[in-house]
Motif scaffolding. Sequence first.
Motif, PDB file in Angstrom:
ATOM      1  N   THR A   1       0.828  -1.223   0.000  1.00 33.19           N
ATOM      2  CA  THR A   1       0.000   0.000   0.000  1.00 33.19           C
ATOM      3  C   THR A   1       0.857   1.265   0.000  1.00 33.19           C
ATOM      4  N   HIS A   2       2.163   1.140   0.022  1.00 36.80           N
ATOM      5  CA  HIS A   2       3.012   2.297   0.325  1.00 36.80           C
ATOM      6  C   HIS A   2       3.270   3.223  -0.850  1.00 36.80           C
ATOM      7  N   ASN A   3       2.815   2.793  -2.022  1.00 34.93           N
ATOM      8  CA  ASN A   3       3.029   3.645  -3.189  1.00 34.93           C
ATOM      9  C   ASN A   3       1.713   4.023  -3.859  1.00 34.93           C
ATOM     10  N   LYS A   4       0.646   3.905  -3.114  1.00 32.45           N
ATOM     11  CA  LYS A   4      -0.682   4.223  -3.666  1.00 32.45           C
ATOM     12  C   LYS A   4      -0.723   5.617  -4.236  1.00 32.45           C
ATOM     13  N   PRO A   5      -1.344   5.843  -5.351  1.00 32.72           N
ATOM     14  CA  PRO A   5      -2.274   4.952  -6.050  1.00 32.72           C
ATOM     15  C   PRO A   5      -1.600   3.835  -6.850  1.00 32.72           C
ATOM     16  N   LEU A   6      -0.261   3.752  -6.836  1.00 37.87           N
ATOM     17  CA  LEU A   6       0.395   2.690  -7.591  1.00 37.87           C
ATOM     18  C   LEU A   6       0.282   1.365  -6.834  1.00 37.87           C
ATOM     19  N   ARG A   7       0.295   0.295  -7.565  1.00 37.57           N
ATOM     20  CA  ARG A   7       0.162  -1.037  -6.998  1.00 37.57           C
ATOM     21  C   ARG A   7       1.527  -1.590  -6.573  1.00 37.57           C
ATOM     22  N   SER A   8       1.588  -2.186  -5.404  1.00 33.31           N
ATOM     23  CA  SER A   8       2.775  -2.869  -4.869  1.00 33.31           C
ATOM     24  C   SER A   8       3.955  -1.915  -4.690  1.00 33.31           C
ATOM     25  N   GLY A   9       5.187  -2.432  -4.742  1.00 33.42           N
ATOM     26  CA  GLY A   9       6.359  -1.593  -4.465  1.00 33.42           C
ATOM     27  C   GLY A   9       7.634  -2.282  -4.893  1.00 33.42           C
ATOM     28  N   LYS A  10       8.723  -1.896  -4.311  1.00 37.49           N
ATOM     29  CA  LYS A  10      10.046  -2.412  -4.697  1.00 37.49           C
ATOM     30  C   LYS A  10      10.021  -3.924  -4.946  1.00 37.49           C
ATOM     31  N   GLY A  11      10.606  -4.345  -6.041  1.00 37.88           N
ATOM     32  CA  GLY A  11      10.670  -5.764  -6.388  1.00 37.88           C
ATOM     33  C   GLY A  11       9.571  -6.181  -7.342  1.00 37.88           C
ATOM     34  N   SER A  12       8.514  -5.366  -7.404  1.00 38.10           N
ATOM     35  CA  SER A  12       7.340  -5.737  -8.199  1.00 38.10           C
ATOM     36  C   SER A  12       7.424  -5.188  -9.621  1.00 38.10           C
ATOM     37  N   ILE A  13       6.784  -5.917 -10.525  1.00 35.40           N
ATOM     38  CA  ILE A  13       6.677  -5.472 -11.913  1.00 35.40           C
ATOM     39  C   ILE A  13       5.517  -4.469 -12.065  1.00 35.40           C
ATOM     40  N   TYR A  14       4.676  -4.370 -11.024  1.00 31.01           N
ATOM     41  CA  TYR A  14       3.608  -3.368 -11.067  1.00 31.01           C
ATOM     42  C   TYR A  14       4.200  -1.977 -10.858  1.00 31.01           C
ATOM     43  N   GLU A  15       3.405  -0.990 -11.146  1.00 31.74           N
ATOM     44  CA  GLU A  15       3.894   0.394 -11.182  1.00 31.74           C
ATOM     45  C   GLU A  15       4.593   0.823  -9.888  1.00 31.74           C
ATOM     46  N   GLY A  16       4.107   0.327  -8.756  1.00 30.94           N
ATOM     47  CA  GLY A  16       4.729   0.698  -7.474  1.00 30.94           C
ATOM     48  C   GLY A  16       6.179   0.269  -7.381  1.00 30.94           C
ATOM     49  N   GLY A  17       6.558  -0.737  -8.177  1.00 27.53           N
ATOM     50  CA  GLY A  17       7.928  -1.229  -8.133  1.00 27.53           C
ATOM     51  C   GLY A  17       8.852  -0.536  -9.107  1.00 27.53           C
ATOM     52  N   ILE A  18       8.273   0.038 -10.156  1.00 25.89           N
ATOM     53  CA  ILE A  18       9.129   0.517 -11.247  1.00 25.89           C
ATOM     54  C   ILE A  18       8.973   2.007 -11.581  1.00 25.89           C
ATOM     55  N   ARG A  19       7.836   2.601 -11.203  1.00 31.49           N
ATOM     56  CA  ARG A  19       7.665   4.023 -11.534  1.00 31.49           C
ATOM     57  C   ARG A  19       8.370   4.857 -10.476  1.00 31.49           C
ATOM     58  N   VAL A  20       9.162   5.785 -10.909  1.00 29.25           N
ATOM     59  CA  VAL A  20      10.020   6.525  -9.965  1.00 29.25           C
ATOM     60  C   VAL A  20       9.922   8.036 -10.184  1.00 29.25           C
ATOM     61  N   PRO A  21      10.235   8.789  -9.143  1.00 30.17           N
ATOM     62  CA  PRO A  21      10.292  10.246  -9.291  1.00 30.17           C
ATOM     63  C   PRO A  21      11.452  10.608 -10.223  1.00 30.17           C
ATOM     64  N   LEU A  22      11.226  11.528 -11.118  1.00 29.23           N
ATOM     65  CA  LEU A  22      12.304  12.043 -11.971  1.00 29.23           C
ATOM     66  C   LEU A  22      12.055  13.528 -12.209  1.00 29.23           C
TER      67      LEU A  22
END
Lengths: 495, 495
Positions: free
Chosen positions: A327-348
């Motif tokens: 839940t830590h990257n909501k609205p993105l799904r999942s987080g570090k390690g995951s292929i879902y957006e929470g794992g791969i989308r990053v601040p730039l």
Amino acid sequence: MNRITLRDFLIGVCCIPLLGQAQQRPNVIVFMVDDMGWQDTSYPFYKEVTAFNTYYETPHMVQLAKEGVAFTDAYATPVCTPSRASLMSGMNASRHGITNWTSPFKDRPTDAADLTFNRPEWNYNGLSPVKNINNTAVATTLPQLLKDNGYFTIHVGKAHWASAGTPGSNPYSMGFVVNVSGTSTGRPASYHGRDNFGRLTTDYHGTENLQEYFGQDIFLTEAITQEALKTLDFPIAQKQPFFLNLCHYALHDPLMPDPRFYQKYVDKGLSEQEAKYASMIEGMDKSLGDVMTYLDKKGVANNTYIIFISDNGGLTLPPSRGGKAYTHNKPLRSGKGSIYEGGIRVPLIIKGPHVQQVGRRVGEPVIIEDLFPTILEMTQTTGEIQQIVDGESMVPLLKNRKTVDQNRSLIFHIPNKWTANDGDGFNFRSAIRKGDFKLVKNIRDQSLELYHLADDIGERNNLIDNRKYNKIKQELISELEDILTNNSAPMPVRK
Amino acid sequence: MNRITLRDFLIGVCCIPLLGQAQQRPNVIVFMVDDMGWQDTSYPFYKEVTAFNTYYETPHMVQLAKEGVAFTDAYATPVCTPSRASLMSGMNASRHGITNWTSPFKDRPTDAADLTFNRPEWNYNGLSPVKNINNTAVATTLPQLLKDNGYFTIHVGKAHWASAGTPGSNPYSMGFVVNVSGTSTGRPASYHGRDNFGRLTTDYHGTENLQEYFGQDIFLTEAITQEALKTLDFPIAQKQPFFLNLCHYALHDPLMPDPRFYQKYVDKGLSEQEAKYASMIEGMDKSLGDVMTYLDKKGVANNTYIIFISDNGGLTLPPSRGGKAYTHNKPLRSGKGSIYEGGIRVPLIIKGPHVQQVGRRVGEPVIIEDLFPTILEMTQTTGEIQQIVDGESMVPLLKNRKTVDQNRSLIFHIPNKWTANDGDGFNFRSAIRKGDFKLVKNIRDQSLELYHLADDIGERNNLIDNRKYNKIKQELISELEDILTNNSAPMPVRK
């Protein structure tokens, strides 16, 4: 017509190749944060201001975005080494084959055991500037190209491109003129100077080159910042263009309170764990502010790019984090390690001399390997590059000259068992993003998912069986397969 | 008369401050060996070729002496940190008050316990570039002055100027642009890459910045050399003058066999311990040869000074060394730690652009703090220096312009209990050399010795009661006392 004036002579013979060029070429700072999620900031990368954007305080990121451009759809890989190798080489993870984090020790693949699969034959020894080392990806590195072009190249902080016992573990062999603290390890043993950052214990993760701060009440983020600024004095005084790869260990675990900011977040009502995390975020943001202030004071702010990025999504697993998993990257799904957006989308966020119409937000999907050609273009660096570069320069985006390219596809590939359970999108996955669509493949059971990110950023509505999207689905399936095949991407082997 | 020609303009405005100066200013390499005795070489510093000169093989030192000048009467201090602090500051040990080796840890004086004396209030935290740190000597450092003068300053290898937790432990705070491996520690945990140089054990002495060589069959001396040469590429390519402080850990214990050379010395009939020692010497000499070859290849050999020196005399205590105690530096008396010649007289060879009449031997007594003003003069470096500099420039000696100055006195002072037993000249000693005479004072019992070094290099014939030398004896006694008082030299306190 052929008369040479004094001015021509000076410009042609003396000043341009010495003084002029050195002063005009822009400096570049990559300010990389570790394990920082897309929402771990008060700058809203999402179209709405989220609860996270109100918890966390990153005023200098907000300022940077105001003076530069923010990328809302920027990507890295699910874990750290692959992203760092992509930055150094311009290669996609599926091509360099460093698809998981590398062990500090040589020849020790970090894959977790699995009942069904043997680990893929991936490049578990990491990136290498020289050939003939087993299980490494060979590349002409970004700092080497810049150094050969006269750039004063500096690495400070976390390196983690390769295992010890290989030249990729040594910033001095990777093309850096100066190194502070970069090794094969991916996290510190401790963030506290009071604990000597763990250097004098049996934990091999203890950071190097930071003895000055041993026994002192200083947080690692601050020590790294002070050391980084120290390294800039000489090239600035000598009017040499510089490239600073400033890679914070924060926010990687062990989550530890940055005492300068911790209490504030407790008082805000955050749990102990989340208050620690928030304090580490603000410590990192202070570092960014200190860098910006330093550049101003030295009179080089206008000629310096700052590229702010994280290496993967935010950690989303208790007990390191507080709260509920994924839940830590909501609205993105999942987080570090995951292929879902929470794992791969990053601040730039990128600020610098060629950036037009500052304060813009760019929605074009970009990926970490794009920084390689971007920085080469920013610095007008050319040279022989032995690897195939997958990244594309973002400079046109900075100049506001390019609209969204619906034909470009971004590839994500982690054919490894990163951690013991498959979590929410962990382990044995590939994905492709093209335009608004994203196809996710679970290599374990060969299942597929399709999401329309513009409408469903949380990846909740799987469109794979919706016949309306049959064409894009087939296109993405075959494109993903083709690219992985063409790149000789590592694949797990069924037992 | 007032017309400015094109040539004047170019010289005055553009080329001299940029291109010209950068190319013409000489480079300087200090090649420092640790614990290397005056006899640990095939170059005969003594007037006769000794047995040691035939055991040990150092062809590159012989070559360096042929191309430069050898100093037969060069001195350092009895132990390492004081010498290194004198090099960095130009101060005599009696002035900087760092009279013993500094602990890697802050506020831990290294003095052994004694029944009669409490330790002196010496600067046991080492040298510091900033004020207000307890028990440090504050100095404007040599590399800082050079860096401010545009020199690309590099430290590689052993630093050991100060304890961790102080800026003196950090080469980046001491004025170095680049650091490889320099920390607060004075010896490696292991010389073998195969053992990761001991970095991954509980021994805090493990060297930093050398992960590339972990697990490999490489000797530390070789790794240090390869890293040092790597750091020179950039300043040479950029035509920036450089100062390289290349400080080998060898020959410090732990004595370990350099496998490239060990067997040869066993075959020569040396004991296991002495064969190890000889192999470490030759490994160090190969490093010197590699440096010279590199400079040649890069075309900068003629514009580069090489200053070869050791930090104190050779270790003379079994079981680390083989054989009988106090015999390892013969004809000199005693060894490392001692106030006798074996502890303080060191090999010194200087080659470089201003050296006239190469192949000469210089008998003028010189001391390690002389390197500070020597290097400033070599590099035409000026700047504000906060400390009083005791050293005198050797440049006139290099130019063969100075004859022996009978009026200069050299001071040695170790008011500490270095080791458990008083050995042969260890612990609580001071000495003064002037011309051919040397007066030794034992602080413990206030006894005095007087030697005529030209006739009695082995310090066997104590002339203190010989009335013939009453005048020089009285002169040396009062001069030693005056200097120690003027310098506020630390003194042990009777319990």
